[in-house]
Design a protein around this motif. Structure first.
Motif, PDB file in Angstrom:
ATOM      1  N   LEU A 238      26.814 -40.640  22.786  1.00 12.99           N
ATOM      2  CA  LEU A 238      25.935 -40.013  21.789  1.00 12.99           C
ATOM      3  C   LEU A 238      26.118 -38.639  21.234  1.00 12.99           C
ATOM      4  O   LEU A 238      25.653 -38.286  20.046  1.00 12.99           O
ATOM      5  CB  LEU A 238      24.493 -40.247  22.345  1.00 12.99           C
ATOM      6  CG  LEU A 238      23.078 -39.844  21.496  1.00 12.99           C
ATOM      7  CD1 LEU A 238      23.222 -40.552  20.236  1.00 12.99           C
ATOM      8  CD2 LEU A 238      21.999 -40.108  22.246  1.00 12.99           C
ATOM      9  N   VAL A 239      26.341 -37.910  22.096  1.00 10.80           N
ATOM     10  CA  VAL A 239      26.563 -36.378  21.776  1.00 10.80           C
ATOM     11  C   VAL A 239      27.865 -36.210  20.980  1.00 10.80           C
ATOM     12  O   VAL A 239      27.829 -35.737  20.072  1.00 10.80           O
ATOM     13  CB  VAL A 239      26.701 -35.606  23.374  1.00 10.80           C
ATOM     14  CG1 VAL A 239      27.159 -34.194  22.875  1.00 10.80           C
ATOM     15  CG2 VAL A 239      25.539 -35.659  24.187  1.00 10.80           C
ATOM     16  N   GLN A 240      28.972 -37.246  21.194  1.00 13.68           N
ATOM     17  CA  GLN A 240      30.141 -37.145  20.611  1.00 13.68           C
ATOM     18  C   GLN A 240      29.884 -37.515  19.034  1.00 13.68           C
ATOM     19  O   GLN A 240      30.229 -36.818  18.264  1.00 13.68           O
ATOM     20  CB  GLN A 240      31.408 -38.000  21.003  1.00 13.68           C
ATOM     21  CG  GLN A 240      32.487 -38.164  20.374  1.00 13.68           C
ATOM     22  CD  GLN A 240      33.381 -39.159  20.801  1.00 13.68           C
ATOM     23  OE1 GLN A 240      33.013 -40.041  22.050  1.00 13.68           O
ATOM     24  NE2 GLN A 240      34.541 -39.671  20.125  1.00 13.68           N
ATOM     25  N   TYR A 241      29.086 -38.612  19.128  1.00 13.79           N
ATOM     26  CA  TYR A 241      28.828 -39.302  17.690  1.00 13.79           C
ATOM     27  C   TYR A 241      27.889 -38.039  16.674  1.00 13.79           C
ATOM     28  O   TYR A 241      28.069 -37.829  15.511  1.00 13.79           O
ATOM     29  CB  TYR A 241      28.126 -40.466  17.610  1.00 13.79           C
ATOM     30  CG  TYR A 241      29.353 -41.724  17.573  1.00 13.79           C
ATOM     31  CD1 TYR A 241      29.715 -42.308  16.496  1.00 13.79           C
ATOM     32  CD2 TYR A 241      30.084 -42.013  18.637  1.00 13.79           C
ATOM     33  CE1 TYR A 241      30.440 -43.196  16.508  1.00 13.79           C
ATOM     34  CE2 TYR A 241      30.869 -42.785  18.804  1.00 13.79           C
ATOM     35  CZ  TYR A 241      31.082 -43.753  17.591  1.00 13.79           C
ATOM     36  OH  TYR A 241      32.088 -44.584  17.572  1.00 13.79           O
ATOM     37  N   ALA A 242      26.917 -37.553  17.490  1.00 11.44           N
ATOM     38  CA  ALA A 242      25.829 -36.472  16.647  1.00 11.44           C
ATOM     39  C   ALA A 242      26.704 -35.475  16.162  1.00 11.44           C
ATOM     40  O   ALA A 242      26.395 -34.570  15.203  1.00 11.44           O
ATOM     41  CB  ALA A 242      25.001 -36.245  17.773  1.00 11.44           C
ATOM     42  N   ASN A 243      27.807 -34.924  17.135  1.00  8.45           N
ATOM     43  CA  ASN A 243      28.753 -33.846  16.522  1.00  8.45           C
ATOM     44  C   ASN A 243      29.586 -34.219  15.568  1.00  8.45           C
ATOM     45  O   ASN A 243      30.226 -33.221  14.888  1.00  8.45           O
ATOM     46  CB  ASN A 243      29.731 -33.422  17.819  1.00  8.45           C
ATOM     47  CG  ASN A 243      28.705 -32.305  18.430  1.00  8.45           C
ATOM     48  OD1 ASN A 243      28.405 -31.361  18.015  1.00  8.45           O
ATOM     49  ND2 ASN A 243      29.222 -32.136  19.781  1.00  8.45           N
ATOM     50  N   THR A 244      30.091 -35.615  15.161  1.00 10.45           N
ATOM     51  CA  THR A 244      30.853 -35.817  14.135  1.00 10.45           C
ATOM     52  C   THR A 244      30.356 -36.769  13.316  1.00 10.45           C
ATOM     53  O   THR A 244      29.703 -36.519  12.567  1.00 10.45           O
ATOM     54  CB  THR A 244      32.039 -36.471  15.135  1.00 10.45           C
ATOM     55  OG1 THR A 244      31.633 -37.508  15.859  1.00 10.45           O
ATOM     56  CG2 THR A 244      32.696 -35.493  16.009  1.00 10.45           C
ATOM     57  N   LEU A 245      30.614 -38.235  13.424  1.00 10.06           N
ATOM     58  CA  LEU A 245      30.358 -39.068  12.411  1.00 10.06           C
ATOM     59  C   LEU A 245      28.887 -39.057  12.063  1.00 10.06           C
ATOM     60  O   LEU A 245      28.642 -39.549  10.842  1.00 10.06           O
ATOM     61  CB  LEU A 245      30.882 -40.598  13.005  1.00 10.06           C
ATOM     62  CG  LEU A 245      32.513 -40.700  13.012  1.00 10.06           C
ATOM     63  CD1 LEU A 245      32.752 -42.175  13.489  1.00 10.06           C
ATOM     64  CD2 LEU A 245      33.117 -40.404  11.649  1.00 10.06           C
ATOM     65  N   LEU A 246      28.108 -39.065  12.798  1.00 12.56           N
ATOM     66  CA  LEU A 246      26.979 -39.152  12.465  1.00 12.56           C
ATOM     67  C   LEU A 246      25.672 -37.804  12.496  1.00 12.56           C
ATOM     68  O   LEU A 246      24.555 -37.740  12.382  1.00 12.56           O
ATOM     69  CB  LEU A 246      25.822 -40.246  13.548  1.00 12.56           C
ATOM     70  CG  LEU A 246      26.548 -41.414  14.040  1.00 12.56           C
ATOM     71  CD1 LEU A 246      25.654 -42.249  14.851  1.00 12.56           C
ATOM     72  CD2 LEU A 246      26.322 -42.290  12.116  1.00 12.56           C
ATOM     73  N   GLN A 247      26.421 -36.646  12.230  1.00 14.84           N
ATOM     74  CA  GLN A 247      25.831 -35.558  12.154  1.00 14.84           C
ATOM     75  C   GLN A 247      24.806 -35.478  11.218  1.00 14.84           C
ATOM     76  O   GLN A 247      23.946 -34.380  11.112  1.00 14.84           O
ATOM     77  CB  GLN A 247      26.853 -34.212  12.156  1.00 14.84           C
ATOM     78  CG  GLN A 247      27.666 -34.207  10.743  1.00 14.84           C
ATOM     79  CD  GLN A 247      28.833 -33.280  10.743  1.00 14.84           C
ATOM     80  OE1 GLN A 247      28.494 -32.175  10.266  1.00 14.84           O
ATOM     81  NE2 GLN A 247      29.881 -33.602  11.580  1.00 14.84           N
ATOM     82  N   ASP A 248      24.986 -36.139  10.135  1.00 14.13           N
ATOM     83  CA  ASP A 248      23.873 -36.077   9.120  1.00 14.13           C
ATOM     84  C   ASP A 248      22.973 -37.070   9.063  1.00 14.13           C
ATOM     85  O   ASP A 248      22.043 -37.277   8.230  1.00 14.13           O
ATOM     86  CB  ASP A 248      24.664 -36.139   7.649  1.00 14.13           C
ATOM     87  CG  ASP A 248      25.643 -35.308   7.430  1.00 14.13           C
ATOM     88  OD1 ASP A 248      25.326 -34.038   7.411  1.00 14.13           O
ATOM     89  OD2 ASP A 248      26.681 -35.335   6.937  1.00 14.13           O
ATOM     90  N   LYS A 249      23.005 -37.734  10.291  1.00 18.67           N
ATOM     91  CA  LYS A 249      22.066 -38.998  10.551  1.00 18.67           C
ATOM     92  C   LYS A 249      21.123 -39.162  11.812  1.00 18.67           C
ATOM     93  O   LYS A 249      20.538 -39.900  12.252  1.00 18.67           O
ATOM     94  CB  LYS A 249      22.809 -40.300  10.237  1.00 18.67           C
ATOM     95  CG  LYS A 249      23.499 -40.545   8.977  1.00 18.67           C
ATOM     96  CD  LYS A 249      24.325 -41.669   8.868  1.00 18.67           C
ATOM     97  CE  LYS A 249      23.338 -42.913   8.616  1.00 18.67           C
ATOM     98  NZ  LYS A 249      24.072 -44.231   8.586  1.00 18.67           N
ATOM     99  N   VAL A 250      21.376 -38.020  12.644  1.00 18.27           N
ATOM    100  CA  VAL A 250      20.844 -37.850  14.044  1.00 18.27           C
ATOM    101  C   VAL A 250      19.530 -36.682  13.523  1.00 18.27           C
ATOM    102  O   VAL A 250      19.710 -35.972  13.032  1.00 18.27           O
ATOM    103  CB  VAL A 250      21.626 -37.384  14.875  1.00 18.27           C
ATOM    104  CG1 VAL A 250      21.054 -37.211  16.170  1.00 18.27           C
ATOM    105  CG2 VAL A 250      22.775 -38.509  15.104  1.00 18.27           C
ATOM    106  N   LEU A 251      18.569 -37.209  14.289  1.00 12.88           N
ATOM    107  CA  LEU A 251      16.864 -36.355  13.993  1.00 12.88           C
ATOM    108  C   LEU A 251      16.427 -35.981  15.173  1.00 12.88           C
ATOM    109  O   LEU A 251      16.311 -36.817  16.311  1.00 12.88           O
ATOM    110  CB  LEU A 251      16.064 -37.270  13.377  1.00 12.88           C
ATOM    111  CG  LEU A 251      16.751 -38.028  12.125  1.00 12.88           C
ATOM    112  CD1 LEU A 251      15.815 -39.231  11.876  1.00 12.88           C
ATOM    113  CD2 LEU A 251      17.085 -37.214  10.962  1.00 12.88           C
ATOM    114  N   PHE A 252      16.186 -34.597  15.271  1.00 13.72           N
ATOM    115  CA  PHE A 252      15.159 -34.381  16.486  1.00 13.72           C
ATOM    116  C   PHE A 252      13.889 -34.925  16.349  1.00 13.72           C
ATOM    117  O   PHE A 252      13.035 -35.197  15.526  1.00 13.72           O
ATOM    118  CB  PHE A 252      14.871 -32.839  16.316  1.00 13.72           C
ATOM    119  CG  PHE A 252      13.925 -32.457  17.155  1.00 13.72           C
ATOM    120  CD1 PHE A 252      13.718 -32.663  18.284  1.00 13.72           C
ATOM    121  CD2 PHE A 252      12.642 -31.527  16.456  1.00 13.72           C
ATOM    122  CE1 PHE A 252      12.591 -32.018  19.088  1.00 13.72           C
ATOM    123  CE2 PHE A 252      11.654 -30.934  17.208  1.00 13.72           C
ATOM    124  CZ  PHE A 252      11.576 -31.246  18.389  1.00 13.72           C
ATOM    125  N   GLY A 253      13.448 -35.718  17.880  1.00 11.66           N
ATOM    126  CA  GLY A 253      12.419 -36.030  18.014  1.00 11.66           C
ATOM    127  C   GLY A 253      11.720 -35.876  19.618  1.00 11.66           C
ATOM    128  O   GLY A 253      12.918 -35.902  20.347  1.00 11.66           O
TER     129      GLY A 253
END
Length: 297
Positions: A238-253
């Motif tokens: 999850l951390v890896q994808y948040a830093n890369t491919l999904l960095q524009d699609k991960v949200l703070f909650g």
């Protein structure tokens, strides 16, 4: 009386996952067994039952805005939810910090679709929260599609609980709550059948984290929020994808009030997230998704 609208530039963060659990009359949306079980599971400290004005004051004090919603589980639990109109009215009274989402049990069918239209057109609701475990439905059940059709037409956001839930955890039989409904693969069908619908997969989706990452990577309008877990427990992928491919699609909650933004952010500060990605997760991605800014990615 309404105050100023949300000033995105002045915000530290936008929390896309907070719960309205107490109505104006003081009634709560969970029975005592489920309430106590979830409080123990999340190790809740302090007040678990803030009112909507108290939620607004809490986030204003921290220079944050938040998405706030009830959960309609009346047909399965017998407990009435905090009224959607009450949440929307509170947001109208505190428009600088509260962003109203609603919740409609998919079992309501066409009636629910009519209610959704009214909530959007008359009350300014921006999205809808679904909790498959508590509402006892698979997200790809065709009976829910009449509601999704309306949400897609109105341009709102659909937020689905995914993965294990702390509600009922540790109670006998898990409080009767079944985890099978919250596999995010069921939401993949919804994303395929409603490609114009913005979707948020709520929470790290244990034990289906890889499924959630796959869906969010594959479907352009599917996002992931990070609520319900302390960041120190995030799976490495999850951390890896948040830093890369999904960095524009991960949200703070956060999952407030069971997890406070203070507690979540303290742990997030220690997470190995790229400096240029942090503001995207904390604010920018949510602002764009919720229509609070037109800034490009």
């Amino acid at each position: 009386m309404s105050g100023p609208r949300i000033d995105v530039d002045s915000l530290v963060a936008i929390d896309v996952h907070t719960h309205a659990e107490v109505s104006q009359e003081g009634t709560t949306s969970l029975n005592e067994e489920l309430h106590e079980a979830s409080s123990a599971y999340f190790k809740v400290e302090g007040d678990r039952k803030p009112t909507l004005p108290e939620i607004a004051a809490y986030f204003r004090e921290r220079s944050m805005a938040c998405v706030v919603f009830p959960v309609d589980t009346e047909s399965t639990t017998g407990q009435p939810a905090v009224p959607n109109e009450e949440v929307a009215q509170a947001a109208a009274e505190h428009p600088d910090v509260l962003i109203p989402f609603a919740s409609i049990d998919p079992a309501k069918g066409r009636l629910g679709a009519r209610q959704a239209r009214r909530l959007v057109e008359e009350f300014g609701v921006k999205g809808f929260k679904f909790h498959p475990n508590l509402q006892e439905f698979y997200p790809n059940d065709r009976g829910a599609y009449v509601l999704y059709e309306t949400l897609a037409e109105l341009g709102t956001v659909a937020l689905f609980h995914t993965g294990q839930t702390g509600i009922g955890a540790g109670a006998p039989g898990g409080g009767g709550i079944r985890l099978k409904y919250s596999n995010p693969l069921h939401v993949d069908d919804v994303a395929a059948d409603f490609p114009e619908l913005d979707i948020i997969l709520a929470h790290p989706s244990f034990p289906w984290q890889d499924e959630a990452l796959s869906i969010a990577t594959h479907k352009p309008r599917v996002h992931i929020d990070l609520s319900g877990w302390s960041p120190r427990y995030f799976p490495p992928q999850l951390v890896q994808y948040a830093n890369t491919l999904l960095q524009d699609k991960v949200l703070f909650g956060s999952d407030y009030p069971v997890i406070s933004p203070d507690r979540w952010l303290k742990s997030f500060d220690k997470l190995d997230i790229k400096p240029e990605v942090r503001p995207k997760i904390l604010k920018d991605n949510a602002a764009r998704l919720l229509g609070l800014t037109t800034d490009p990615k």
